[in-house]
Write an enzyme that holds these catalytic residues in place. Structure first.
Site, PDB file in Angstrom:
ATOM      1  N   CYS A 192       0.856  -1.181   0.000  1.00  0.00           N
ATOM      2  CA  CYS A 192       0.000   0.000   0.000  1.00  0.00           C
ATOM      3  C   CYS A 192       0.894   1.234   0.000  1.00  0.00           C
ATOM      4  O   CYS A 192       1.830   1.330   0.801  1.00  0.00           O
ATOM      5  CB  CYS A 192      -0.896  -0.022   1.243  1.00  0.00           C
ATOM      6  N   HIS A 247      -8.969  -3.534  -3.427  1.00  0.00           N
ATOM      7  CA  HIS A 247      -8.113  -2.757  -2.522  1.00  0.00           C
ATOM      8  C   HIS A 247      -8.501  -1.283  -2.534  1.00  0.00           C
ATOM      9  O   HIS A 247      -8.600  -0.637  -1.492  1.00  0.00           O
ATOM     10  CB  HIS A 247      -6.649  -2.934  -2.953  1.00  0.00           C
ATOM     11  N   GLU A 248      -8.746  -0.743  -3.718  1.00  0.00           N
ATOM     12  CA  GLU A 248      -9.090   0.682  -3.817  1.00  0.00           C
ATOM     13  C   GLU A 248     -10.506   0.950  -3.290  1.00  0.00           C
ATOM     14  O   GLU A 248     -10.741   1.987  -2.666  1.00  0.00           O
ATOM     15  CB  GLU A 248      -8.962   1.157  -5.270  1.00  0.00           C
ATOM     16  N   HIS A 306     -10.339   1.403   0.291  1.00  0.00           N
ATOM     17  CA  HIS A 306      -9.910   2.758   0.651  1.00  0.00           C
ATOM     18  C   HIS A 306     -11.100   3.719   0.665  1.00  0.00           C
ATOM     19  O   HIS A 306     -11.213   4.566   1.555  1.00  0.00           O
ATOM     20  CB  HIS A 306      -8.860   3.270  -0.332  1.00  0.00           C
TER      21      HIS A 306
END
Length: 531
Positions: free
Chosen positions: A439, A481-482, A485
């Site tokens: 990350c 993953h994004e 976020h």
């Protein structure tokens, strides 16, 4: 008709005044009342119908708190109007006139030097002071703070709780006076905390008191030292008093091969790279780096950070955690400090734990386009550091923007980036695999994370239409993953209980793509949303 230099200087003053008034959210009428002028006069000055006077400039500077910017613009105009350049004698007078009388101490010059020698950081601060106030100054506040692991507040707090900073080890020494003669200064503790010490430097010693009276100048110097096990590899200067010039110098052994960068913050902006580069010089086995700025705004902070490519390393230091998109790098090391300098928010920042704000499209189209452009800019700057072998993603909160937007680049460099607005996972395959992720916001470690091998993602187009895109394997991992976020989640939240982060130095997968069998790892198929 071409305007004269004096006209242009007057225009610049008017523009500076108007900008500061708007930044302070004041109407012309409100500013006029605070300054003691008729509102029409403010309008005339901003409209270039009246030229500024010295009294007007002084009052505007004081009321708007412009850190000397308004007064500097007036000086430029006044120099041209008087058809003379600044002589040494007048330059001395300018220092007295730079801030409105009665506002207290002014730092005419600060020079801060940090040297690393024999396992200790030695700090020397020199400040040229001018008392522009109406009362004598008898003491000066100094704050010394350490932060061993600045990107991991909890770890740093634990470290300093177990190894507190002490006054004895600081060996603080202070003096003041003019050229060739310095009077020792006594000091008195103000606050004593594990990671910070605050003291009063007193304008007195065993020989008596020597206050700094209104209209007088002096220079104070103070020195202290901190061991490398407590200091951390950073040096920050905070502008707490009106300051005309700030200079910061670092002095390291050349054999350590220091790599240095800097960021600045203010009340109105997050971390950003320094506006000018550091000057570097290698002489007699030492590397000196210097950076300066003129009239820094109040409450601005300038932070220099570094790493030593060669030399001793804290045996407990497994890397400095930070935050950012899923990525693994090959080539030069991209440590957290360099990523922060690119504008990537680091782990511990509140925005990384807050759900992103969805766009109202197409009404927010302009905001969405600007957000996408800023994400692409940071991604392009990352390319200058090194290639990313497993693909790369970046979400808006990672660059300090609260919007639900992300840009994901596939591992295959021949495929273009995927832009996602208001994305959410609407379906996921039961089949999962577990791979190591990195990350950009805590880039010095890797963690093994289970993810679905396929996800369906609903997202919004700029025109407001909704669509669903399916992502497989590597792209499914990058996109998930994004989206995490954007939901205020980090990949460590998805790691199995008890799983440990691996320092990048011990991770053996850098430069190698994730391994999948039988299915294109970068495929993505989009279809319109069916209601």
């Amino acid at each position: 008709m071409t305007s004269s230099p004096i006209d242009r200087a007057a225009d610049t003053f008017a523009a500076e005044l108007a900008q500061w008034r708007v930044d302070r959210a004041m109407t012309k009428k409100q500013l006029a009342a605070r300054m003691g002028f008729d509102p029409s006069y403010i309008s005339h000055v901003e409209g270039r119908r009246h030229r500024p006077t010295e009294d007007f400039a002084r009052r505007a500077e004081a009321v708007l708190g412009a850190g000397g910017a308004i007064w500097q613009r007036f000086q430029e105009y006044d120099d041209l109007r008087a058809s003379r350049t600044v002589t040494p004698a007048r330059d001395a007078a300018v220092a007295e006139q730079w801030q409105v009388p009665g506002t207290g101490l002014i730092v005419e010059q600060e020079t801060a030097v940090l040297s690393y020698r024999d396992g200790f950081y030695h700090c020397a601060i020199r400040r040229a002071l001018y008392n522009a106030g109406t009362e004598p100054v008898t003491r000066y506040p100094v704050r010394i703070a350490v932060d061993r692991y600045p990107d991991d507040p909890q770890r740093s707090n634990r470290h300093h709780h177990d190894h507190p900073l002490t006054f004895a080890e600081l060996d603080l020494d202070a003096a003041c006076g003019g050229t060739g003669h310095l009077e020792p200064m006594l000091w008195r503790a103000k606050h004593d905390r594990d990671a910070a010490k605050e003291v009063w430097l007193l304008f007195e010693n065993s020989q008596g008191r020597f206050p700094l009276y209104p209209g007088q100048r002096t220079t104070i110097e103070y020195t202290y030292r901190v061991g490398q096990e407590k200091w951390g590899q950073w040096f920050q200067r905070a502008v707490r008093l009106p300051t005309r010039r700030l200079t910061v110098r670092l002095d390291f052994p050349t054999t350590l091969d220091p790599q240095v960068w800097g960021v600045e913050t203010s009340l109105s902006a997050e971390d950003a790279p320094l506006r000018t580069p550091l000057r570097r010089q290698d002489v007699d086995g030492r590397t000196a780096l210097e950076w300066s700025t003129e009239v820094p705004p109040l409450n601005a902070r300038y932070r220099l950070e570094w790493r030593f490519r060669r030399g001793p390393r804290d045996p407990e230091d497994t890397g400095t955690p930070g935050c950012g998109g899923a990525a693994v790098a090959t080539g030069p090391v991209a440590d957290s400090g360099r990523l922060r300098a690119l504008g990537i928010v680091q782990r511990g920042a509140a925005i990384l734990r807050q759900p992103a704000r969805p766009f109202d499209l197409p009404s927010d189209e302009a905001i969405a386009l600007d957000t996408i452009a800023r994400l692409r800019t940071v991604l392009a700057r990352l390319d200058q550091l090194h290639p990313f072998s497993k693909g790369l993603g970046l979400a808006a909160p990672q660059i300090g923007l609260p919007w639900a937007a992300a840009v994901v680049r596939p591992p295959d460099p021949g495929l273009g980036p995927v832009v996602l607005l208001n994305p959410r996972v609407v379906a996921a395959a039961r089949e999962t695999d577990q791979q190591y992720e990195g990350c950009l916001s805590f880039f010095d470690v890797r963690g093994s994370v289970p993810r679905p091998l396929r996800i369906d993602v609903e997202h919004t187009g700029l025109a407001g239409g909704r669509m669903i895109t399916s992502f497989d394997r590597a792209m499914a991992r990058l996109v998930a993953h994004e989206i995490d976020h954007l939901e205020g989640r980090l990949y460590v939240d998805r790691m199995p209980p008890g799983a440990a982060l691996v320092p990048v130095e011990e991770y053996g997968g850098s430069g190698h793509p994730w391994i999948y069998l039988g299915l294109n790892p970068v495929s993505g198929h989009t279809s319109p949303k069916l209601s």
